[in-house]
Design an enzyme around this catalytic site. Structure first.
Site, PDB file in Angstrom:
ATOM      1  N   ASP A  64      -9.426   6.238   7.799  1.00 53.07           N
ATOM      2  CA  ASP A  64     -10.934   6.033   7.673  1.00 53.07           C
ATOM      3  C   ASP A  64     -11.362   4.823   8.000  1.00 53.07           C
ATOM      4  O   ASP A  64     -12.337   4.527   8.870  1.00 53.07           O
ATOM      5  CB  ASP A  64     -11.329   6.551   6.109  1.00 53.07           C
ATOM      6  CG  ASP A  64     -11.104   8.016   6.002  1.00 53.07           C
ATOM      7  OD1 ASP A  64     -11.661   8.807   6.445  1.00 53.07           O
ATOM      8  OD2 ASP A  64     -10.215   8.250   5.010  1.00 53.07           O
ATOM      9  N   HIS A  85     -28.323 -16.793  24.776  1.00 54.07           N
ATOM     10  CA  HIS A  85     -27.568 -16.682  25.873  1.00 54.07           C
ATOM     11  C   HIS A  85     -26.869 -17.964  26.126  1.00 54.07           C
ATOM     12  O   HIS A  85     -26.087 -18.081  27.024  1.00 54.07           O
ATOM     13  CB  HIS A  85     -28.180 -15.785  27.079  1.00 54.07           C
ATOM     14  CG  HIS A  85     -28.463 -14.810  26.991  1.00 54.07           C
ATOM     15  ND1 HIS A  85     -29.169 -14.059  25.948  1.00 54.07           N
ATOM     16  CD2 HIS A  85     -28.186 -13.620  27.781  1.00 54.07           C
ATOM     17  CE1 HIS A  85     -29.223 -12.662  26.219  1.00 54.07           C
ATOM     18  NE2 HIS A  85     -28.459 -12.293  27.052  1.00 54.07           N
ATOM     19  N   HIS A 117      -4.055   3.074  -3.424  1.00 49.79           N
ATOM     20  CA  HIS A 117      -4.449   2.596  -1.922  1.00 49.79           C
ATOM     21  C   HIS A 117      -3.663   1.059  -1.873  1.00 49.79           C
ATOM     22  O   HIS A 117      -2.618   1.201  -0.943  1.00 49.79           O
ATOM     23  CB  HIS A 117      -5.883   2.216  -1.512  1.00 49.79           C
ATOM     24  CG  HIS A 117      -6.308   1.863  -0.260  1.00 49.79           C
ATOM     25  ND1 HIS A 117      -5.632   0.696   0.409  1.00 49.79           N
ATOM     26  CD2 HIS A 117      -6.732   2.453   0.709  1.00 49.79           C
ATOM     27  CE1 HIS A 117      -6.360   0.545   1.451  1.00 49.79           C
ATOM     28  NE2 HIS A 117      -6.828   1.770   1.691  1.00 49.79           N
ATOM     29  N   GLU A 124     -17.740  -5.352  24.631  1.00 46.63           N
ATOM     30  CA  GLU A 124     -16.744  -6.336  24.736  1.00 46.63           C
ATOM     31  C   GLU A 124     -15.494  -6.379  23.860  1.00 46.63           C
ATOM     32  O   GLU A 124     -14.361  -6.625  24.273  1.00 46.63           O
ATOM     33  CB  GLU A 124     -17.567  -7.720  24.376  1.00 46.63           C
ATOM     34  CG  GLU A 124     -18.440  -8.213  25.450  1.00 46.63           C
ATOM     35  CD  GLU A 124     -20.019  -7.573  25.316  1.00 46.63           C
ATOM     36  OE1 GLU A 124     -20.735  -8.070  26.087  1.00 46.63           O
ATOM     37  OE2 GLU A 124     -20.089  -6.458  24.628  1.00 46.63           O
ATOM     38  N   HIS A 137       0.866  -1.332   0.189  1.00 55.06           N
ATOM     39  CA  HIS A 137      -0.149  -0.034   0.038  1.00 55.06           C
ATOM     40  C   HIS A 137       0.929   1.250   0.007  1.00 55.06           C
ATOM     41  O   HIS A 137       1.334   1.715   0.972  1.00 55.06           O
ATOM     42  CB  HIS A 137      -0.600  -0.082   1.194  1.00 55.06           C
ATOM     43  CG  HIS A 137      -1.728  -1.280   1.289  1.00 55.06           C
ATOM     44  ND1 HIS A 137      -3.164  -1.075   1.128  1.00 55.06           N
ATOM     45  CD2 HIS A 137      -1.437  -2.419   1.675  1.00 55.06           C
ATOM     46  CE1 HIS A 137      -3.469  -2.455   1.240  1.00 55.06           C
ATOM     47  NE2 HIS A 137      -2.684  -3.345   1.759  1.00 55.06           N
TER      48      HIS A 137
END
Length: 700
Positions: free
Chosen positions: A165, A477, A270, A415, A40
Site C-alpha cells: 500500500d 527557477h 507490521h 522527474e 517486519h
C-alpha cells in the site's frame, strides 16, 4: 525468438507441498525478525503464498548465475518485507546460507534490513524507500523491450514486482505506472499485497483509492484475487497476465501477519517482532513442529529441482548465444561490450571533435557531445522531463509502445519517475543511461539520484540552467543551494564545465565512471571558449546569444577569450589540455617572473570567464595571479602560498571552508534579465574586484 508464456509446473504437485513451502517462508521470516528483535514479520507472512506461486511456477532464473542476462527480474518494492525475499533466495539455492538468515539485520550480514543491491546475490535493486522499487521495475521492463528490439534472438524475459500500500501511495508510483501504460510494457507484472494496513493503522484512514480503476486508467490489465492464500487462483491470474499485451496489475487480498492469532490483520504485525508467545501460537495453529530456521526436506528437494530447471533454461540460452555469435559476431560483440559497460574505441576523439571557437552555452556543448556519441555508443539511451530542447538532450525519435528501437525516451514531466526508471534500465544491464531537467528541479528526483549513488549505478544526470543567470523565470527557477547539495551526496560525481573542451571532458569522465552516477551542471547562457591548450593569443570575442527557450536567454556576462599572454613555449604558463585525469584545469594564466603568485582565483562553469576578467585587473595592480577552472571540486587543492578566492554563482557554504574568500550567493535570486540579476548579486568584474582588493588589503 517468438515470445512465449513460461509456466513452471510444481515438481511435487501435492497441495501439501505448497502449504509446507508457504509455511516455511512464513516462519523463516518470523524467525529472522524474532532473532534480530527487529523487522517486519507481517508482510512476509501475508504475502508468502503469492511469492511462492510466482517463484515456483513462473519465474525464470538460475540461482547459480544471478546475473544471467535473460533471467526474469523480481523486485520486492515493499522492501520492509525483506525477510520474505531472503527466504526465497535461500530456498532456491542462491548463495545465502541459513547462517546469514540467522544474522538478519546484523552488521556485515548479507541480510540487511532492506534489500541492498550488491550485498545479497539475487537482489536486483535496493528497495526500502517505498514506490521506487515499482518504478525501477518499470525501467527493467522498458530495458527488456528495448533489448528485445535490438537482440530478439537473445531476449525473452519478464519483470515481476510485489508492491504494498505504501508503494502505491507514494507519488513516484503514479509517475512510473502512467509511463508504463503509455509504453505498453506488457512484460511487466505487478502483484499488490492488498492487506489494507500501514504502520499507523488501517489504510482507509488516509487513502480510499480504487487501485484497480486507477491502473486500468493508466492502460494496464487489472485483476483481483480475493483470497491471497488461493495458490491456484494466483497462478491462473499470473498466467492470464502473461498472455495480456498490457502491463498487468494483480490485486491480491492478503492478511498481514497471517496466522498470528492476536495480531493478524492489524498494524501490530507490521513493524515489530511477534514475540516468543505469539510466534509459538502461530506455529501451533499451523501445525508447524520444526525448530526455528528449519527448511523441511520436501521443500528443499522441490526447490532444488525447480532451480535445476532454471539452470536448463540458462544453458539453452547460452547455446543460442553461441549460435548467434557465430552467425552475427559483430552484434554479439556489441551485446557483450554493452553488458560489460566497456566503451568503444574512438570515444575521446569523437568528443574532442565538438570543441570550437565560437561561444555557446554548455548545454549546447553537451548536445554536441550527444550527437557525437550516438553513432559510436548505440547503448546510450535517455531523455528528459519534457525539456529536451531546453536541456540539449534531443536524441532522435522517441521510444513508443509499438517501437522500442529508438534511443530517446520521452519521460514527460515526471522527474522522480524518470530518475527511478533510469535506475531500473541501468540495473537491467546493456545500456548507459542519461536523463535531464533543470538543476533547480533536481529536488524532484533527488531520492532516486540518491539510490543511483547507493547502488553504484552510472546514471548520468544532465542538469541545466545552472544559476541565477536563468533570469526572468525568477527565484523558483534559479538554483542557489542545489549544486552544493549535490556535492554532498556520497558517490555522486558532480562536474560543472566552463566551455566546449570541459564539457567534452565531463562527458568522457561520466562515461568512464562506471561505479556511480554523474551530474553534469550546464549553463543556459553562452560562454566563451577558454584557452587551456597554450595557444597563441586570440582576439577578444563577443559571445553570441544561446538558443532562446524563453525570456532571458541573452548573454549574461560577456567576457573575452582567456588566452596565454606569453609565448606558447613559455614554461611559466600553467595552462594545459584537459584530460580525463584533470579535475582542476588552469586556464593558461602566466606567473610573473620567478615570484610566487599571490592570488589564485578558483571558479566553475560560467564564472570562469568572470574570474579571468578579474585576474586581468589584479595583474594590472601588480599581483601575480592564476585562474583555475574547477570542473570537479573534489580534485581541487588550494595553493597554500597564495590567497585563494572562489567565484561561483551558488551558496558559499562549503567554499568558505576551502578558500580564503568565497564569492557567491547565499540568498534567493530575483526575476529580471539574467545579466541584471547577476550584477545585482555582485557577479561583475567591479564588484568581485572590490571584494578581493578589500580582502587583500585587510590581510596585510
Amino acid at each position: 525468438m517468438p515470445e512465449s508464456t513460461v509456466h513452471r509446473p510444481l515438481v511435487v504437485s501435492a497441495v501439501d507441498t505448497d502449504r509446507l513451502a508457504v509455511d516455511t517462508l512464513r516462519f523463516l521470516a518470523a524467525d529472522m525478525v524474532e532473532a534480530a528483535n527487529s523487522g517486519h514479520p507481517g508482510m512476509p507472512m501475508g504475502a508468502a503464498p503469492m511469492a511462492w506461486t510466482l517463484w515456483s511456477r513462473h519465474l525464470r532464473h538460475d540461482p547459480a548465475d544471478p546475473g544471467w542476462a535473460d533471467r526474469d527480474r523480481f523486485v520486492l518494492s515493499a522492501g520492509h518485507g525483506s525477510a520474505l525475499l531472503y527466504g526465497l533466495l535461500h530456498l532456491f539455492g542462491y548463495d545465502l546460507p541459513i547462517a546469514e538468515l540467522r544474522r538478519f539485520r546484523q552488521l556485515g550480514s548479507r541480510t540487511p534490513g532492506h534489500p541492498e543491491y550488491g550485498e545479497t546475490p539475487g537482489v536486483e535493486c535496493t528497495t526500502g524507500p517505498l514506490g521506487q522499487g515499482l518504478a525501477m521495475a518499470v525501467g527493467m521492463a522498458l530495458a527488456e523491450r528495448m533489448t528485445h528490439a535490438r537482440y530478439p534472438e537473445l531476449t525473452d524475459h519478464r519483470t515481476y514486482a510485489i508492491v504494498g500500500d505504501g508503494c502505491l501511495m507514494e507519488g513516484v508510483s503514479h509517475e512510473a505506472a502512467s509511463l508504463a501504460g503509455q509504453l505498453r510494457l506488457g512484460r511487466l507484472i505487478v502483484l499488490w499485497d492488498d492487506n489494507a494496513i500501514t504502520i499507523d493503522g488501517a489504510v482507509d484512514r488516509a487513502c480510499g483509492d480504487d487501485q484497480l480503476a486507477r491502473f486500468a486508467a493508466y492502460g494496464w490489465h487489472t485483476e483481483a484475487v480475493p483470497d491471497g492464500t488461493d495458490i491456484a487462483a494466483i497462478d491462473a491470474a499470473l498466467t492470464r497476465a502473461k498472455d495480456d499485451p498490457r502491463p498487468s496489475f494483480l490485486a491480491v487480498r492478503t492478511v498481514i501477519g497471517h496466522g498470528a492469532p492476536d495480531v493478524a490483520g492489524t498494524a501490530k504485525a507490521h513493524g515489530s517482532p511477534l514475540g516468543a508467545d505469539q510466534l509459538a501460537r502461530a506455529k501451533e495453529l499451523a501445525g508447524w513442529t520444526f525448530p526455528p530456521f528449519t527448511v523441511p526436506e520436501q521443500v528443499a528437494a522441490t526447490c532444488a529441482v525447480l532451480a535445476g530447471l532454471g539452470a536448463e533454461d540458462r544453458a539453452d540460452w547460452l547455446g543460442r548465444f553461441t549460435e548467434f555469435a557465430a552467425a552475427a559476431p559483430r552484434r554479439a560483440d556489441e551485446f557483450a561490450r554493452a553488458g560489460a559497460r566497456t566503451l568503444p574505441d574512438g570515444l575521446a576523439d569523437a568528443l574532442s571533435g565538438i570543441v570550437g571557437d565560437a561561444p555557446r552555452a554548455t548545454r549546447q556543448s553537451s548536445q554536441a557531445c550527444l550527437d557525437a556519441l550516438r553513432p559510436i555508443l548505440p547503448e546510450l539511451v535517455g531523455g528528459s522531463a519534457d525539456l529536451a530542447g531546453s536541456t540539449g538532450t534531443a536524441f532522435g525519435p522517441v521510444v513508443r509502445g509499438d517501437d522500442y528501437a529508438p534511443t530517446a525516451i520521452a519521460f514527460g514531466i515526471r522527474e522522480f519517475g524518470m530518475a527511478a526508471v533510469l535506475n531500473g534500465i541501468s540495473l537491467h544491464g546493456g545500456f548507459r543511461v542519461f536523463g535531464s531537467t533543470f538543476l533547480v528541479f533536481a529536488d524532484y528526483l533527488r531520492p532516486a539520484l540518491r539510490l543511483s549513488a547507493l547502488m553504484g549505478q552510472p546514471v548520468i544526470y544532465v542538469l541545466t540552467h545552472d544559476s541565477i543567470a536563468v533570469g526572468e523565470d525568477g527565484p523558483t527557477h534559479q538554483p542557489v543551494e542545489h549544486l552544493e547539495s549535490l556535492r554532498v551526496i556520497p558517490g555522486l560525481q558532480v562536474l560543472r564545465p566552463a566551455d566546449d573542451a570541459e564539457t567534452a571532458l565531463a562527458w568522457e569522465l561520466a562515461l568512464t565512471h562506471t561505479d556511480g552516477p554523474t551530474a553534469l551542471i550546464l549553463s543556459r547562457q553562452s560562454l566563451p571558449q577558454h584557452d587551456t591548450h597554450r595557444r597563441a593569443p586570440q582576439p577578444t570575442v563577443t559571445p553570441r546569444p544561446a538558443a532562446a527557450d524563453g525570456p532571458g536567454a541573452e548573454d549574461l556576462v560577456p567576457a573575452p577569450r582567456v588566452t596565454a599572454t606569453g609565448k606558447p613555449s613559455d614554461p611559466a604558463l600553467v595552462g594545459s589540455p584537459p584530460t580525463a585525469d584533470d579535475g582542476a584545469v588552469a586556464v593558461a594564466e602566466p606567473l610573473i617572473g620567478e615570484e610566487h603568485r599571490t592570488v589564485e582565483l578558483v571558479a566553475t562553469g560560467s564564472e570562469v570567464a568572470l574570474a579571468a576578467a578579474v585576474a586581468q585587473e589584479l595583474r594590472a595592480d601588480g599581483h601575480p595571479v592564476r585562474v583555475v577552472s574547477v570542473l570537479d571540486r573534489t580534485r581541487y587543492s588550494p595553493d597554500p602560498s597564495a590567497c585563494t578566492v572562489s567565484i561561483e554563482a551558488g551558496t558559499t557554504t562549503a567554499w568558505a571552508g576551502v578558500v580564503d574568500l568565497a564569492i557567491g550567493i547565499d540568498e534567493f535570486g530575483h526575476s529580471g534579465p539574467g545579466a541584471e540579476v547577476m550584477a545585482h548579486h555582485g557577479f561583475t568584474v567591479s564588484s568581485a574586484l572590490a571584494r578581493i582588493r578589500d580582502h587583500l588589503g585587510s590581510a596585510r
